[in-house]
Enzyme design. Structure first.
Site: not given
Ligand code: NAD
Length: 313
Positions: A97, A119, A151, A38
């Site tokens: 994680t 999520a 994952y 992020g």
């Molecule tokens: P993203 O990478 O933009 O967001 C994930 C966030 O988690 C990031 O800001 C990262 O810095 C933070 N993070 C990672 N490890 C961390 C930790 N140990 N402590 C605190 N923060 C931490 O990805 P996204 O697409 O916004 O995904 C958000 C959620 O949605 C996730 O759980 C992902 O698995 C789920 N998801 C997303 C999608 C998609 O299409 N984007 C699809 C299925 C599931």
């Protein structure tokens, strides 16, 4: 909404949009993020809002998460190791994680009586081609021990953990399985396909397809995901259940490349490379991913509104 809400992963793509919407609806919002994928820039539009605060730290930090949970009515747990290249390169970090972080959030929520939304992902269905996927389908069908599945497996464990907390401690927990969310701020440091295709097309560079391009996905616009998760969090009967949250409009990756080129009025050509060339390792992709959204429609009236074309332009 006069609630205190914690969003883990709040500086990420989906998390930052969720924080914005919650603030618009009147909540007091804290974003917890370690900024690994992020970015603080994602919070640019809300950083000065007096009802918003940002905490840099990890969801694996027991004391920190407990303190933040104490100050929260609702927790949206989005923090996770995300992105195909990242999960392939870092399978151990991904599993640690995603499992430790969720376990920690669930314990903190149970101790502090917060309601939690976890999520999860369409990837928990594994390589099933039995579309549309329904929430009670078998999980992880046909997945192998390739690191690509770190994952999906860790998210499946998160779901089982969440339901164990629901059964054992009566924790109000909801699981939302997202299907390929797209929209602004999906920056693709780890190669998300839509921003990668659009960027290449806008630069008139080759649009590179991994594999045959026949694999399909259902791309869901960010506002449709945010509508879904907020409605689920507000729905008392959703606790203890998993819901698919996604569009049912299926498109092949090859057709997505064509759409990106057409909508960008680009002169780009399509180029095909193997998964091994793309990721530097064997890769075990799924061919189709389509959600059934009947369950979310019945529970919260869920119905995605934004088309892929509207999302890209
Ligand atoms: P993203 O990478 O933009 O967001 C994930 C966030 O988690 C990031 O800001 C990262 O810095 C933070 N993070 C990672 N490890 C961390 C930790 N140990 N402590 C605190 N923060 C931490 O990805 P996204 O697409 O916004 O995904 C958000 C959620 O949605 C996730 O759980 C992902 O698995 C789920 N998801 C997303 C999608 C998609 O299409 N984007 C699809 C299925 C599931």
């Amino acid at each position: 909404m006069s609630k205190r809400v914690l969003v883990t992963g709040g500086a990420g793509f989906i998390g930052s949009h969720l924080c914005e919407r919650l603030l618009t609806e009147g909540a007091e919002v804290t974003a917890l993020d370690d900024l690994s994928t992020g970015s603080i820039e994602n919070l640019h539009g809300i950083k000065d809002n007096s009802r918003f605060s940002f905490v840099q730290g990890s969801v694996c930090d027991v004391e920190l998460v407990d303190r933040l949970a104490k100050e929260s009515d609702d927790i949206y747990h989005l923090a996770a190791a995300v992105g195909v290249q990242l999960i392939v390169d870092e399978p151990v970090r991904t599993i640690e994680t995603n499992i430790h972080g969720s376990e920690n959030v669930l314990h903190a929520a149970a101790r502090n009586e917060a309601r939690v939304l976890i999520a999860s992902t369409s990837e928990v269905y594994g390589k099933s081609e039995n579309v549309p996927f329904r929430e009670d389908d078998d999980m992880l069908l046909g997945s192998t021990r390739f690191s690509r599945w770190s994952y999906a497996c860790s998210k499946a464990v998160d779901e089982f953990l969440a339901f164990a907390f629901y059964q054992k401690y009566g924790l109000e927990v909801i699981v939302a399985r997202f299907f390929n969310t797209i929209g602004p701020r999906q920056r693709g440091r780890y190669g998300m396909v839509v921003p990668r295709f659009v960027k290449a097309a806008l630069n008139n560079e080759p649009v590179t397809i991994y594999g045959s391009g026949k694999q399909t996905r259902c791309f869901t616009y960010i506002s449709d995901v945010i509508d879904g998760v907020i409605a689920l969090m507000q729905c008392p009967d959703a606790a203890g259940e998993a819901f698919n949250i996604g569009s049912q409009s299926e498109i092949s990756i090859e057709s997505l490349a064509d759409a990106a080129i057409r909508l960008s009025k680009s002169s780009s050509e399509k180029k095909y490379i193997s998964y091994e060339q793309a990721y530097g390792r064997p890769f075990d992709d799924m061919m189709r991913r389509v959600p059934s959204i009947e369950k979310a429609a019945a529970m919260i009236g869920y119905s995605p509104k934004v088309s892929l074309e509207e999302a890209i332009v």
